[in-house]
Design a protein around this motif. Structure first.
Motif, PDB file in Angstrom:
ATOM      1  N   VAL A 127       8.082  -0.439  -7.093  1.00  0.00           N
ATOM      2  CA  VAL A 127       6.735  -0.862  -6.674  1.00  0.00           C
ATOM      3  C   VAL A 127       6.272  -2.033  -7.551  1.00  0.00           C
ATOM      4  O   VAL A 127       6.229  -1.929  -8.775  1.00  0.00           O
ATOM      5  N   TYR A 128       5.926  -3.133  -6.873  1.00  0.00           N
ATOM      6  CA  TYR A 128       5.458  -4.346  -7.545  1.00  0.00           C
ATOM      7  C   TYR A 128       3.942  -4.465  -7.364  1.00  0.00           C
ATOM      8  O   TYR A 128       3.368  -3.907  -6.429  1.00  0.00           O
TER       9      TYR A 128
ATOM     10  N   GLY B 294       0.865  -1.195   0.000  1.00  0.00           N
ATOM     11  CA  GLY B 294       0.000   0.000   0.000  1.00  0.00           C
ATOM     12  C   GLY B 294       0.892   1.232   0.000  1.00  0.00           C
ATOM     13  O   GLY B 294       1.307   1.713   1.045  1.00  0.00           O
ATOM     14  N   MET B 295       1.186   1.704  -1.222  1.00  0.00           N
ATOM     15  CA  MET B 295       2.098   2.856  -1.340  1.00  0.00           C
ATOM     16  C   MET B 295       1.292   4.149  -1.489  1.00  0.00           C
ATOM     17  O   MET B 295       1.527   4.957  -2.391  1.00  0.00           O
TER      18      MET B 295
ATOM     19  N   ASP C  39      -2.423  -0.292  -7.750  1.00  0.00           N
ATOM     20  CA  ASP C  39      -2.751   0.840  -8.615  1.00  0.00           C
ATOM     21  C   ASP C  39      -1.794   0.842  -9.812  1.00  0.00           C
ATOM     22  O   ASP C  39      -0.569   0.957  -9.631  1.00  0.00           O
ATOM     23  N   ALA C  40      -2.377   0.724 -11.011  1.00  0.00           N
ATOM     24  CA  ALA C  40      -1.549   0.637 -12.224  1.00  0.00           C
ATOM     25  C   ALA C  40      -0.628   1.850 -12.367  1.00  0.00           C
ATOM     26  O   ALA C  40       0.452   1.744 -12.954  1.00  0.00           O
ATOM     27  N   ALA C  41      -1.057   2.991 -11.814  1.00  0.00           N
ATOM     28  CA  ALA C  41      -0.220   4.196 -11.932  1.00  0.00           C
ATOM     29  C   ALA C  41       1.024   4.098 -11.045  1.00  0.00           C
ATOM     30  O   ALA C  41       2.014   4.790 -11.280  1.00  0.00           O
TER      31      ALA C  41
END
Ligand code: NAD
Length: 216
Positions: free
Chosen positions: A130-131, A89-90, A117-119
């Motif tokens: 980010v994975y 959860g970034m 989140d694809a972004a």
């Protein structure tokens, strides 16, 4: 750590270690259970009882050598090795945790971020690649992950915890205000900001019933 040690003892050991670290940085070589007790807001009897679970560290009458007791507490707490950490959860909290400057200093090494989140997936946030949550297995195949900071919205917390268990992450620091269920071989510690706030409201609301200390 021997089995059956009360969780409150473990919390106090963490506090004693912080006090010892401060003393060491001030150049203090020796301390006493009285001093540790007053800094940790407990009794000297409690300090001696907590330490006695693990052996005998002091000398009657002359207290403890700061450096030796600090080293022993680090060993007891498992802080003599590196712990690899991911942030799941970034978002706002995850990014703040990624920016926390002192984790490396405590041998907690942030190794990756995880999001859905694809972004965000595929990017680098706060220096962390980010994975996607679905890539957890591949991420753990590349490097061991000991701990996950769970910083997803409450409604996603259980599913994300399940994915972490499935991937083999043994420890979760859960920031979501929700109890997540995990099997017995996985350990969850919760950092419940809202629960702390509600406790604070209670103590401010009913000061006459309390002695003013918000411990325990
Ligand atoms: P946020 O909405 O800013 O970020 C959440 C992030 O999680 C987003 O990037 C989202 O894409 C990602 N996410 C959603 N589902 C996911 C999943 N299944 N797997 C991986 N990532 C997923 O939220 P926030 O403010 O950072 O809060 C996160 C959690 O921390 C919440 O449970 C919140 O209650 C708790 N919390 C937040 C704060 C705070 O100050 N922001 C303080 C204490 C606790």
């Amino acid at each position: 750590m021997p089995k059956g040690i009360p969780s409150a003892t473990v919390s106090r050991l963490v506090t004693y270690l912080r006090v010892l670290t401060d003393l060491e940085s001030e150049g203090v070589g020796r301390t006493s259970s009285d001093h540790l007790a007053s800094e940790a807001n407990v009794s000297a009897f409690q300090v001696r009882k907590d330490l006695a679970y693990f052996g005998s560290f002091g000398t009657r009458g002359s207290g403890y050598t700061v450096g030796t007791l600090k080293r022993e507490l680090r060993r007891i707490l498992g802080l003599t090795r590196q712990w690899n950490v991911i942030i799941v959860g970034m978002g706002r909290l995850g990014q703040a945790l990624a920016a926390y400057p002192q984790l490396d200093h405590y041998d907690f090494k942030l190794v990756a971020g995880v999001d859905v989140d694809a972004a965000k997936v595929g990017s680098s946030i706060g220096g962390l690649a980010v994975y996607h949550l679905e890539e957890l297995g591949a991420l753990l195949a590349e490097q061991p992950v000991d701990i996950a900071f769970l910083a997803v919205p409450v409604e996603a917390a259980q599913a994300a915890a399940d994915a972490l268990v499935e991937a083999g992450v043994p420890g979760i620091l859960n920031f979501a205000p929700k109890v997540v269920s995990v099997p017995p071989h996985v350990t969850v510690e919760s950092v419940d900001f809202l629960a702390g706030l509600k406790r604070l409201a209670y103590f401010l609301h009913t000061p006459a019933l309390d002695d003013g200390t918000l411990t325990g």
